[in-house]
Design an enzyme around this catalytic site. Sequence first.
Site, PDB file in Angstrom:
ATOM      1  N   ASN A 156       0.790  -1.243   0.000  1.00 21.83           N
ATOM      2  CA  ASN A 156       0.000   0.000   0.000  1.00 21.83           C
ATOM      3  C   ASN A 156       0.818   1.286   0.000  1.00 21.83           C
ATOM      4  O   ASN A 156       0.345   2.293  -0.504  1.00 21.83           O
ATOM      5  CB  ASN A 156      -1.044  -0.026   1.132  1.00 21.83           C
ATOM      6  N   GLY A 232       2.745  -5.330   7.276  1.00 17.08           N
ATOM      7  CA  GLY A 232       1.751  -6.079   6.515  1.00 17.08           C
ATOM      8  C   GLY A 232       0.599  -6.478   7.403  1.00 17.08           C
ATOM      9  O   GLY A 232       0.331  -5.852   8.433  1.00 17.08           O
ATOM     10  N   SER A 233      -0.070  -7.552   7.017  1.00 21.35           N
ATOM     11  CA  SER A 233      -1.298  -7.928   7.719  1.00 21.35           C
ATOM     12  C   SER A 233      -0.986  -8.639   9.042  1.00 21.35           C
ATOM     13  O   SER A 233       0.047  -9.293   9.178  1.00 21.35           O
ATOM     14  CB  SER A 233      -2.132  -8.845   6.824  1.00 21.35           C
ATOM     15  N   GLU A 252       4.711  -4.001  11.996  1.00 26.77           N
ATOM     16  CA  GLU A 252       3.795  -2.867  11.770  1.00 26.77           C
ATOM     17  C   GLU A 252       2.584  -3.460  11.066  1.00 26.77           C
ATOM     18  O   GLU A 252       2.636  -3.767   9.871  1.00 26.77           O
ATOM     19  CB  GLU A 252       4.470  -1.802  10.899  1.00 26.77           C
ATOM     20  N   LEU A 253       1.496  -3.635  11.804  1.00 24.86           N
ATOM     21  CA  LEU A 253       0.367  -4.406  11.264  1.00 24.86           C
ATOM     22  C   LEU A 253      -0.867  -3.519  11.046  1.00 24.86           C
ATOM     23  O   LEU A 253      -0.762  -2.315  10.985  1.00 24.86           O
ATOM     24  CB  LEU A 253       0.079  -5.588  12.183  1.00 24.86           C
ATOM     25  N   CYS A 286      -3.078   1.710   6.538  1.00 27.58           N
ATOM     26  CA  CYS A 286      -3.204   1.018   7.821  1.00 27.58           C
ATOM     27  C   CYS A 286      -3.907   1.864   8.869  1.00 27.58           C
ATOM     28  O   CYS A 286      -4.490   1.328   9.797  1.00 27.58           O
ATOM     29  CB  CYS A 286      -1.842   0.564   8.309  1.00 27.58           C
ATOM     30  N   GLU A 380     -10.192  -5.378   9.950  1.00 34.01           N
ATOM     31  CA  GLU A 380      -9.636  -4.292   9.134  1.00 34.01           C
ATOM     32  C   GLU A 380     -10.290  -4.331   7.752  1.00 34.01           C
ATOM     33  O   GLU A 380     -10.114  -5.294   7.007  1.00 34.01           O
ATOM     34  CB  GLU A 380      -8.127  -4.475   9.012  1.00 34.01           C
TER      35      GLU A 380
HETATM   36  P1  NAP Z   1       0.351  -9.007   3.531  1.00 35.92           P
HETATM   37  O1  NAP Z   1      -0.516  -9.814   2.679  1.00 35.92           O
HETATM   38  O2  NAP Z   1       0.524  -9.391   4.946  1.00 35.92           O
HETATM   39  O3  NAP Z   1       1.768  -8.938   2.809  1.00 35.92           O
HETATM   40  C1  NAP Z   1       2.833  -8.197   3.344  1.00 35.92           C
HETATM   41  C2  NAP Z   1       4.129  -8.808   2.881  1.00 35.92           C
HETATM   42  O4  NAP Z   1       4.289 -10.096   3.500  1.00 35.92           O
HETATM   43  C3  NAP Z   1       4.186  -9.062   1.376  1.00 35.92           C
HETATM   44  O5  NAP Z   1       5.480  -8.795   0.911  1.00 35.92           O
HETATM   45  C4  NAP Z   1       3.843 -10.528   1.294  1.00 35.92           C
HETATM   46  O6  NAP Z   1       4.287 -11.150   0.110  1.00 35.92           O
HETATM   47  C5  NAP Z   1       4.587 -11.058   2.501  1.00 35.92           C
HETATM   48  N1  NAP Z   1       4.182 -12.395   2.947  1.00 35.92           N
HETATM   49  C6  NAP Z   1       3.045 -13.078   2.657  1.00 35.92           C
HETATM   50  N2  NAP Z   1       3.062 -14.293   3.254  1.00 35.92           N
HETATM   51  C7  NAP Z   1       4.225 -14.374   3.933  1.00 35.92           C
HETATM   52  C8  NAP Z   1       4.820 -15.368   4.756  1.00 35.92           C
HETATM   53  N3  NAP Z   1       4.218 -16.525   5.009  1.00 35.92           N
HETATM   54  N4  NAP Z   1       6.022 -15.109   5.311  1.00 35.92           N
HETATM   55  C9  NAP Z   1       6.645 -13.939   5.096  1.00 35.92           C
HETATM   56  N5  NAP Z   1       6.140 -12.966   4.313  1.00 35.92           N
HETATM   57  C10 NAP Z   1       4.938 -13.166   3.746  1.00 35.92           C
HETATM   58  O7  NAP Z   1      -0.121  -7.462   3.555  1.00 35.92           O
HETATM   59  P2  NAP Z   1      -0.551  -6.550   2.336  1.00 35.92           P
HETATM   60  O8  NAP Z   1      -1.896  -6.989   1.871  1.00 35.92           O
HETATM   61  O9  NAP Z   1       0.553  -6.398   1.350  1.00 35.92           O
HETATM   62  O10 NAP Z   1      -0.664  -5.146   3.082  1.00 35.92           O
HETATM   63  C11 NAP Z   1      -1.782  -4.758   3.781  1.00 35.92           C
HETATM   64  C12 NAP Z   1      -1.599  -4.903   5.276  1.00 35.92           C
HETATM   65  O11 NAP Z   1      -0.458  -4.161   5.702  1.00 35.92           O
HETATM   66  C13 NAP Z   1      -2.767  -4.316   6.039  1.00 35.92           C
HETATM   67  O12 NAP Z   1      -3.102  -5.161   7.096  1.00 35.92           O
HETATM   68  C14 NAP Z   1      -2.208  -2.990   6.545  1.00 35.92           C
HETATM   69  O13 NAP Z   1      -2.845  -2.475   7.674  1.00 35.92           O
HETATM   70  C15 NAP Z   1      -0.799  -3.365   6.828  1.00 35.92           C
HETATM   71  N6  NAP Z   1       0.032  -2.165   6.902  1.00 35.92           N
HETATM   72  C16 NAP Z   1       0.507  -1.746   8.121  1.00 35.92           C
HETATM   73  C17 NAP Z   1       1.258  -0.589   8.206  1.00 35.92           C
HETATM   74  C18 NAP Z   1       1.811  -0.114   9.518  1.00 35.92           C
HETATM   75  O14 NAP Z   1       2.775   0.648   9.500  1.00 35.92           O
HETATM   76  N7  NAP Z   1       1.274  -0.530  10.647  1.00 35.92           N
HETATM   77  C19 NAP Z   1       1.531   0.154   7.064  1.00 35.92           C
HETATM   78  C20 NAP Z   1       1.020  -0.304   5.851  1.00 35.92           C
HETATM   79  C21 NAP Z   1       0.287  -1.464   5.777  1.00 35.92           C
HETATM   80  P3  NAP Z   1       3.292 -11.366  -1.142  1.00 35.92           P
HETATM   81  O15 NAP Z   1       2.902 -10.001  -1.597  1.00 35.92           O
HETATM   82  O16 NAP Z   1       4.140 -12.086  -2.099  1.00 35.92           O
HETATM   83  O17 NAP Z   1       2.133 -12.150  -0.624  1.00 35.92           O
END
Ligand code: NAP
Length: 478
Positions: A156, A232-233, A252-253, A286, A380
């Site tokens: 994002n 990420g998530s 950072e979730l 997020c 979320e």
């Molecule tokens: P995501 O699906 O959790 O993916 C994040 C990263 O993790 C991607 O690079 C993903 O790779 C990787 N990943 C997936 N499965 C994994 C595993 N088993 N082991 C290690 N890495 C793995 O999140 P997203 O959909 O990209 O982003 C949205 C989420 O990020 C939301 O929940 C949002 O709130 C959160 N977020 C938090 C912040 C903060 O600062 N708190 C800021 C921005 C976003 P792939 O893309 O290849 O699946």
Amino acid sequence: MIKNITKKKLLINGQWVEAKEHTSLISPFNGEIIGEIPVASLEEVELAIQAADQARETMAKMPAHQRSAILEKLVTSLTERAEEAANIIATEAAKPIEAARIEVARTIQTYKFAAEEARKISGETVPLDAAPGGEGRIAFTVREPVGVIGAITPFNFPMNLVAHKIGPAIATGNTVVLKPASQTPLSALFIGELLLEAGLPNGALNIITGSGSVVGEKITNDQRINMITFTGSPAVGIGIRNKAGLKRVTLELGSNSAVIIDEGVNIEKIIKRCVNGAFSFQGQVCISLQRVYVHENLYDSFVEKFVDETKKLKLGDPLNSSTDVSALISPKETERVLDWIKEAQLGGAEALTGGITEGSVLQPTVLVNVKPKNKISCQEAFGPIVVIDKFGSIDQAVEMVNDSRFGLQAGIYTENIHTALNVAEKLHVGGVLINDIPTFRVDNMPYGGVKESGMGREGIKYAVEEMTEPKLIIINRN
Ligand code: NAP
């Protein structure tokens, strides 16, 4: 548009390496192919980790002024190529171009802060003679890099959230294996190019594209990785934490951020900002404003004005400067959000606007009468959705905000300083915004959450602390 749609390569040990396998990167907005992206194998991840491990000493010994100079050069080249960078983000993430430009401007800030912070890293003197037996000793700490950092980033904010990891990592003399999100690898690879041009030593930054389950898992489990910094998530983050063993981990979730609007607030003044907080980048932020709790005396007029303002948003092509809202990151995500809206509607909720798609774009949606246990409220949403509800007393509003698995940031608009400070004390979140929405972030502030929103803090100075170990040195003069 992105120039030269070529087959991309992996960045390993300072070289662009052709991968064995590739996959097409598809535009979330129009389904066109926008790049051919390497799908790294385990062997290729292994080479990247080896390179980062071997570059540890070079980076740890590099003087602070050199680390800072590399980051300054990156700031200069990114500033020169800012429009190209914004186009990359807009194309791969379907982020409206104006928002993409803002992200690039923030990324430049983030690297500037990192360049400044690189020159400030220091320890402290420790007064050992404060303890009996400590006389005649001089003690001080130095901050040493943790070593190899595994950085895993989401789609994002594909450029600025990468900056929040590799900026402080370079500032502190660490090396990095970066795995960007599969949908947004182009902006990370672009920064890789600029950092090589800036003179970053071979192996200091390795960029490995590919699936989370292969690349991410290997980074999480490998013993040579000393720290994981993940954004990420919650589901993926919690999985990483459970497997990371003794590695340092920052997470950072996600969140379902909320704002409270107290009696007596001038709602005319805040409506535009609230709408912006709910729908910028289609709510895929997020700290997107997902839940609004309005005092019962203001509720009807707030809802009416909020809906009017929402209807003014322009939907469409992310590369068009007048677009406010474009497509979600994938059709699957659009389906999920529509399902969640449907679930709420079956429980009695009403969509005052939106709730349907227009081409590939989900209309900004305002929901009322949502049950707190509906997914669209308690999980979320990560889509262009806002849930508006009313409260009678401030204590009730605080309870509603805190009734969440998440705790990233929350806001309160109030004219009463006592209410503001009492609420700030009671909210269980990483950051409280008084007279603002929770969707505020600049890149030097401590940023992070409690509960399922994560652990550790970013914001360059705070990430520098996470990415260094204090080593104690004692000189015995006795
Ligand atoms: P995501 O699906 O959790 O993916 C994040 C990263 O993790 C991607 O690079 C993903 O790779 C990787 N990943 C997936 N499965 C994994 C595993 N088993 N082991 C290690 N890495 C793995 O999140 P997203 O959909 O990209 O982003 C949205 C989420 O990020 C939301 O929940 C949002 O709130 C959160 N977020 C938090 C912040 C903060 O600062 N708190 C800021 C921005 C976003 P792939 O893309 O290849 O699946």
